[in-house]
Each structure stands twice: as structure tokens, then as C-alpha cells.
Design a protein around this motif. Structure first.
Motif, PDB file in Angstrom:
ATOM      1  N   LEU A 182       0.828  -1.207   0.000  1.00 58.70           N
ATOM      2  CA  LEU A 182       0.000   0.000   0.000  1.00 58.70           C
ATOM      3  C   LEU A 182       0.863   1.258   0.000  1.00 58.70           C
ATOM      4  N   LEU A 183       1.918   1.248   0.803  1.00 57.12           N
ATOM      5  CA  LEU A 183       2.825   2.396   0.837  1.00 57.12           C
ATOM      6  C   LEU A 183       3.508   2.579  -0.512  1.00 57.12           C
ATOM      7  N   CYS A 184       3.915   1.484  -1.120  1.00 55.50           N
ATOM      8  CA  CYS A 184       4.543   1.544  -2.440  1.00 55.50           C
ATOM      9  C   CYS A 184       3.569   2.111  -3.476  1.00 55.50           C
ATOM     10  N   ALA A 185       2.320   1.639  -3.426  1.00 57.35           N
ATOM     11  CA  ALA A 185       1.302   2.137  -4.358  1.00 57.35           C
ATOM     12  C   ALA A 185       1.069   3.629  -4.173  1.00 57.35           C
ATOM     13  N   ALA A 186       1.096   4.076  -2.931  1.00 56.56           N
ATOM     14  CA  ALA A 186       0.920   5.504  -2.655  1.00 56.56           C
ATOM     15  C   ALA A 186       2.076   6.315  -3.226  1.00 56.56           C
ATOM     16  N   ARG A 187       3.282   5.823  -3.069  1.00 54.87           N
ATOM     17  CA  ARG A 187       4.450   6.524  -3.608  1.00 54.87           C
ATOM     18  C   ARG A 187       4.381   6.607  -5.126  1.00 54.87           C
ATOM     19  N   ARG A 188       3.867   5.577  -5.761  1.00 52.65           N
ATOM     20  CA  ARG A 188       3.781   5.549  -7.221  1.00 52.65           C
ATOM     21  C   ARG A 188       2.880   6.647  -7.777  1.00 52.65           C
ATOM     22  N   VAL A 189       1.893   7.055  -6.989  1.00 51.10           N
ATOM     23  CA  VAL A 189       1.001   8.120  -7.454  1.00 51.10           C
ATOM     24  C   VAL A 189       1.408   9.476  -6.876  1.00 51.10           C
ATOM     25  N   GLY A 190       2.622   9.549  -6.358  1.00 56.21           N
ATOM     26  CA  GLY A 190       3.170  10.824  -5.946  1.00 56.21           C
ATOM     27  C   GLY A 190       2.865  11.268  -4.534  1.00 56.21           C
ATOM     28  N   LEU A 191       2.377  10.352  -3.694  1.00 61.05           N
ATOM     29  CA  LEU A 191       2.072  10.711  -2.315  1.00 61.05           C
ATOM     30  C   LEU A 191       3.291  10.494  -1.422  1.00 61.05           C
ATOM     31  N   SER A 192       3.470  11.371  -0.444  1.00 64.01           N
ATOM     32  CA  SER A 192       4.497  11.136   0.563  1.00 64.01           C
ATOM     33  C   SER A 192       3.970  10.103   1.550  1.00 64.01           C
ATOM     34  N   THR A 193       4.865   9.296   2.100  1.00 64.67           N
ATOM     35  CA  THR A 193       4.436   8.167   2.919  1.00 64.67           C
ATOM     36  C   THR A 193       5.195   8.097   4.240  1.00 64.67           C
ATOM     37  N   ALA A 194       4.504   7.565   5.240  1.00 65.40           N
ATOM     38  CA  ALA A 194       5.101   7.316   6.555  1.00 65.40           C
ATOM     39  C   ALA A 194       4.386   6.117   7.158  1.00 65.40           C
ATOM     40  N   ALA A 195       5.005   5.494   8.142  1.00 66.94           N
ATOM     41  CA  ALA A 195       4.398   4.314   8.754  1.00 66.94           C
ATOM     42  C   ALA A 195       4.860   4.174  10.196  1.00 66.94           C
ATOM     43  N   ALA A 196       4.052   3.464  10.962  1.00 68.45           N
ATOM     44  CA  ALA A 196       4.401   3.154  12.348  1.00 68.45           C
ATOM     45  C   ALA A 196       4.019   1.716  12.640  1.00 68.45           C
ATOM     46  N   LYS A 197       4.894   1.023  13.337  1.00 72.97           N
ATOM     47  CA  LYS A 197       4.573  -0.281  13.920  1.00 72.97           C
ATOM     48  C   LYS A 197       4.957  -0.136  15.385  1.00 72.97           C
ATOM     49  N   ILE A 248       7.871 -12.399  -2.894  1.00 73.50           N
ATOM     50  CA  ILE A 248       7.027 -11.246  -2.617  1.00 73.50           C
ATOM     51  C   ILE A 248       7.868  -9.984  -2.446  1.00 73.50           C
ATOM     52  N   THR A 249       7.493  -8.947  -3.185  1.00 73.27           N
ATOM     53  CA  THR A 249       8.082  -7.628  -2.985  1.00 73.27           C
ATOM     54  C   THR A 249       6.949  -6.611  -2.890  1.00 73.27           C
ATOM     55  N   ALA A 250       7.233  -5.478  -2.273  1.00 73.73           N
ATOM     56  CA  ALA A 250       6.228  -4.429  -2.166  1.00 73.73           C
ATOM     57  C   ALA A 250       5.782  -3.976  -3.551  1.00 73.73           C
ATOM     58  N   GLU A 251       6.722  -3.953  -4.488  1.00 71.05           N
ATOM     59  CA  GLU A 251       6.406  -3.517  -5.851  1.00 71.05           C
ATOM     60  C   GLU A 251       5.430  -4.472  -6.525  1.00 71.05           C
ATOM     61  N   GLN A 252       5.639  -5.780  -6.309  1.00 74.37           N
ATOM     62  CA  GLN A 252       4.717  -6.763  -6.889  1.00 74.37           C
ATOM     63  C   GLN A 252       3.328  -6.636  -6.278  1.00 74.37           C
ATOM     64  N   VAL A 253       3.277  -6.486  -4.969  1.00 74.10           N
ATOM     65  CA  VAL A 253       1.993  -6.373  -4.277  1.00 74.10           C
ATOM     66  C   VAL A 253       1.244  -5.126  -4.736  1.00 74.10           C
ATOM     67  N   ALA A 254       1.960  -4.033  -4.908  1.00 71.82           N
ATOM     68  CA  ALA A 254       1.335  -2.770  -5.309  1.00 71.82           C
ATOM     69  C   ALA A 254       0.586  -2.895  -6.632  1.00 71.82           C
TER      70      ALA A 254
END
Length: 227
Positions: free
Chosen positions: A23-38, A211-217
């Protein structure tokens, strides 16, 4: 306008982090800035820089903002056991206010798209009678449910969705992640989930040997999130 979501799953080991990174990768692909917390993670490895969790590192790799590891994952524990047990053994109380404050550090960065990933499912215990659901409620952000598609997933998904909505939060969307390549009647199961879950499906991720984030996106559609 920034958007933030709490990511939970129907169980543990169903690819929650895989989907979150996608999801974060997909967001970056459309030009969104991204952040995450675990905010809390168990099963961490000791490195020269301290305890590190593979899931938190995967999320950090998809963050476009310059975040420190300890901001993304402030509470890391070595034993690969339930977080509240690992924390108890370490003499740490997983209190909701402290976790909420830690996550707020990330939310206040103001990324266009921020994900807060829980641990395991919706009712994973914290200190006392609290659960990670109480953290999501304190943050008051919409929820994305990752459904690990395997035998029994329909019941798990419907119960999880019922609990999320019952706790007063918005189920913004769900992702079908096929974790069993031999699951019977796959399309029928997916159709049943789509008919019964009270939110849009934002992606169906097939079983991927590598599995990679790019594939999932490639299999996710952020435009379908219920905002």
C-alpha cells in the motif's frame, strides 16, 4: 490533505506487513508522501544498532519521509511471542496512552499517506484489559483489514469486521491476500467476502512465491479506499 489508516489482520502470519508495504509503495507511485508506524513488535533480531524487526524495516523502506527506526518501531522485543508477553518479560507495560503518543509522532509528520500497523489481529492484548483495538480507537483513524485467504477466512474476516465497526471505527477497505495457494473454491470465497464485508475490496493479491512491495502494489487500488 493527509490520510492515515490502521492496518489489522484476520490473524497472525497472513501477510499484514506485506500488504501494508504494498500500500505504501502504491501511494508513492502516485506521488504521495508516505510514513508508517509499527508501535510494538516482537520477534526482533539483535543488531549492532539494537533490536530490529523485519516487518518494521519493510515498512520503513517504503516511507518517503526521513524517519528513524525508533520512530517507526518504538517498542521492540526479541522473543517471537505475543507482544504483551514479550513486554511483560522485559518489564514493560504496553499502555495505550504511551503507544498513542509514539504513533502521534509519526502522524504529526504530515505525510500524505500514513499507515499504522498493529500486531496480529484486532484483539491482540496489551497491558491490563486493553487490546490493540483500544489503540486504534484512541487514534480514531479508519481501518484497513487484511484477510489471509485460506480455509476459515470468511468467518475470521466477518468477525473482525463486526468488531471493528462495533468499536465505532470505519472499515475503510479490505485486501484479500492469498496465503494458501491450494485453497479450494478461491473465486467463490472471494465473492462471498465481497458480498458480506461492509467495505470495498481494495485489492486481491495472488499467492506470490517471491514477494516484494512492488509486486503487491500492482494488485492494489488506493482509489477504492472509503474516505
Amino acid at each position: 490533505m493527509s490520510a492515515a489508516y490502521f492496518v489489522t489482520g484476520t490473524d497472525t502470519e497472513i501477510g499484514k506487513t506485506t500488504i501494508a508495504a504494498g500500500l505504501l509503495c502504491a501511494a508513492r507511485r502516485v506521488g504521495l508522501s508516505t510514513a508508517a508506524a509499527k508501535p510494538v513488535a516482537s520477534g526482533c533480531q539483535l543488531t549492532t544498532e539494537g533490536l530490529r524487526n523485519d516487518d518494521a524495516l519493510a515498512l520503513l523502506a517504503q516511507c518517503s519521509l526521513p524517519l528513524r527506526y525508533d520512530e517507526v518501531n518504538p517498542l521492540a522485543f526479541a522473543p517471537a511471542i505475543a507482544p504483551h508477553l514479550a513486554a511483560r518479560d522485559a518489564g514493560v507495560a504496553l499502555e495505550v496512552p504511551a503507544l498513542q503518543s509514539a504513533v502521534r509522532v509519526i502522524l504529526d509528520k504530515g505525510a500524505d499517506f500514513t499507515l499504522v500497523e498493529g500486531a496480529g489481529g484486532w484483539r491482540v492484548p496489551l497491558a491490563g484489559r486493553a487490546t490493540l483495538a483500544d489503540l486504534a480507537r484512541a487514534l480514531n483513524i479508519p481501518v484497513i483489514l487484511v484477510v489471509g485467504v485460506r480455509l476459515g477466512c470468511i468467518n475470521h474476516a466477518l468477525l473482525s469486521a463486526e468488531a471493528i465497526v462495533g468499536d465505532g471505527l470505519t472499515l475503510a477497505g479490505w485486501v484479500a491476500n492469498v496465503v494458501d495457494p491450494n485453497v479450494a473454491r478461491l473465486q467463490d470465497n472471494l465473492a462471498t467476502l465481497a458480498e458480506r464485508l461492509p467495505a470495498p475490496c481494495i485489492g486481491q493479491v495472488p499467492f506470490l512465491p517471491l514477494i516484494t512491495a512492488e509486486q503487491v502494489a500492482e494488485h492494489l487500488d488506493l482509489s477504492r479506499l472509503m474516505l
